[in-house]
Design a protein around this motif. Structure first.
Motif, PDB file in Angstrom:
ATOM      1  N   ASP A  24       0.830  -1.204   0.000  1.00  0.00           N
ATOM      2  CA  ASP A  24       0.000   0.000   0.000  1.00  0.00           C
ATOM      3  C   ASP A  24       0.870   1.262   0.000  1.00  0.00           C
ATOM      4  OD1 ASP A  24      -2.373  -1.421  -0.053  1.00  0.00           O
ATOM      5  OD2 ASP A  24      -2.671  -1.326   2.124  1.00  0.00           O
ATOM      6  N   GLU A  25       1.924   1.249   0.798  1.00  0.00           N
ATOM      7  CA  GLU A  25       2.823   2.406   0.846  1.00  0.00           C
ATOM      8  C   GLU A  25       3.535   2.588  -0.495  1.00  0.00           C
ATOM      9  OE1 GLU A  25       6.699   4.122   3.256  1.00  0.00           O
ATOM     10  OE2 GLU A  25       5.704   2.320   3.983  1.00  0.00           O
ATOM     11  N   ALA A  26       3.971   1.489  -1.097  1.00  0.00           N
ATOM     12  CA  ALA A  26       4.634   1.570  -2.404  1.00  0.00           C
ATOM     13  C   ALA A  26       3.673   2.117  -3.456  1.00  0.00           C
ATOM     14  CB  ALA A  26       5.152   0.199  -2.812  1.00  0.00           C
ATOM     15  N   ARG A  27       2.406   1.688  -3.418  1.00  0.00           N
ATOM     16  CA  ARG A  27       1.405   2.184  -4.363  1.00  0.00           C
ATOM     17  C   ARG A  27       1.200   3.687  -4.192  1.00  0.00           C
ATOM     18  NH1 ARG A  27      -3.472   3.517  -3.590  1.00  0.00           N
ATOM     19  NH2 ARG A  27      -3.661   2.402  -1.626  1.00  0.00           N
ATOM     20  N   GLU A  31       2.019   6.586  -6.957  1.00  0.00           N
ATOM     21  CA  GLU A  31       0.995   7.545  -7.383  1.00  0.00           C
ATOM     22  C   GLU A  31       1.499   8.974  -7.198  1.00  0.00           C
ATOM     23  OE1 GLU A  31      -2.409   6.438  -5.083  1.00  0.00           O
ATOM     24  OE2 GLU A  31      -3.018   4.862  -6.482  1.00  0.00           O
ATOM     25  N   ASP A  32       2.171   9.243  -6.090  1.00  0.00           N
ATOM     26  CA  ASP A  32       2.729  10.574  -5.836  1.00  0.00           C
ATOM     27  C   ASP A  32       3.804  10.908  -6.859  1.00  0.00           C
ATOM     28  OD1 ASP A  32       3.197  13.013  -4.306  1.00  0.00           O
ATOM     29  OD2 ASP A  32       5.062  12.034  -3.649  1.00  0.00           O
ATOM     30  N   LEU A  33       4.682   9.960  -7.137  1.00  0.00           N
ATOM     31  CA  LEU A  33       5.728  10.172  -8.129  1.00  0.00           C
ATOM     32  C   LEU A  33       5.119  10.439  -9.508  1.00  0.00           C
ATOM     33  CD1 LEU A  33       8.717  10.168  -8.941  1.00  0.00           C
ATOM     34  CD2 LEU A  33       8.497   7.690  -9.274  1.00  0.00           C
ATOM     35  N   ASN A  34       4.107   9.670  -9.873  1.00  0.00           N
ATOM     36  CA  ASN A  34       3.433   9.876 -11.156  1.00  0.00           C
ATOM     37  C   ASN A  34       2.833  11.274 -11.249  1.00  0.00           C
ATOM     38  OD1 ASN A  34       2.350   8.896 -13.739  1.00  0.00           O
ATOM     39  ND2 ASN A  34       0.377   9.127 -12.701  1.00  0.00           N
ATOM     40  N   THR A  35       2.199  11.723 -10.182  1.00  0.00           N
ATOM     41  CA  THR A  35       1.601  13.059 -10.164  1.00  0.00           C
ATOM     42  C   THR A  35       2.670  14.133 -10.357  1.00  0.00           C
ATOM     43  OG1 THR A  35      -0.153  12.293  -8.699  1.00  0.00           O
ATOM     44  CG2 THR A  35       0.229  14.664  -8.785  1.00  0.00           C
ATOM     45  N   ARG A  36       3.803  13.971  -9.669  1.00  0.00           N
ATOM     46  CA  ARG A  36       4.875  14.956  -9.803  1.00  0.00           C
ATOM     47  C   ARG A  36       5.493  14.939 -11.194  1.00  0.00           C
ATOM     48  NH1 ARG A  36       8.987  14.219  -5.279  1.00  0.00           N
ATOM     49  NH2 ARG A  36       8.340  12.055  -5.354  1.00  0.00           N
ATOM     50  N   VAL A  37       5.666  13.756 -11.779  1.00  0.00           N
ATOM     51  CA  VAL A  37       6.249  13.668 -13.121  1.00  0.00           C
ATOM     52  C   VAL A  37       5.320  14.296 -14.146  1.00  0.00           C
ATOM     53  CG1 VAL A  37       6.881  12.039 -14.954  1.00  0.00           C
ATOM     54  CG2 VAL A  37       7.727  11.693 -12.637  1.00  0.00           C
ATOM     55  N   VAL A  38       4.033  14.003 -14.055  1.00  0.00           N
ATOM     56  CA  VAL A  38       3.066  14.584 -14.991  1.00  0.00           C
ATOM     57  C   VAL A  38       3.055  16.100 -14.862  1.00  0.00           C
ATOM     58  CG1 VAL A  38       0.602  14.763 -15.518  1.00  0.00           C
ATOM     59  CG2 VAL A  38       1.641  12.514 -15.184  1.00  0.00           C
TER      60      VAL A  38
END
Length: 66
Positions: A24-27, A31-38
Motif C-alpha cells: 500500500d505504501e509503495a502504491r 501515485e505521488d511520483l506519477n503526479t509529480r512527473v506529470v
C-alpha cells in the motif's frame, strides 16, 4: 517431514500482515511520483521532448553497435 496446516496458516497470515502495508505504501509513493512527473512534463514540455530525443538517440547509437 510433517507439515502442520495451522502453522502454515499462521505463517501466511503473518506474511500478509507484513507485506500488505508495504504494498500500500509503495502504491501511494508511485501515485505521488506519477503526479509529480506529470506536473513537471506539463510545466516543461520542451525540455522533456528534448530529453526524450536525446535518450532515443543514445539508445539508437547503442543498438546500432550490435
Amino acid at each position: 517431514m510433517d507439515v502442520n496446516p495451522q502453522h502454515l496458516q499462521d505463517k501466511a497470515r503473518q506474511f500478509q500482515e507484513n507485506v500488505v502495508p508495504q504494498l500500500d505504501e509503495a502504491r501511494r509513493n508511485l501515485e505521488d511520483l506519477n503526479t509529480r512527473v506529470v506536473s513537471f512534463i506539463r510545466a516543461n514540455p520542451g525540455t522533456c521532448l528534448l530529453g526524450a530525443v536525446a535518450v532515443g538517440f543514445i539508445v539508437g547509437r547503442i543498438a546500432s553497435r550490435r
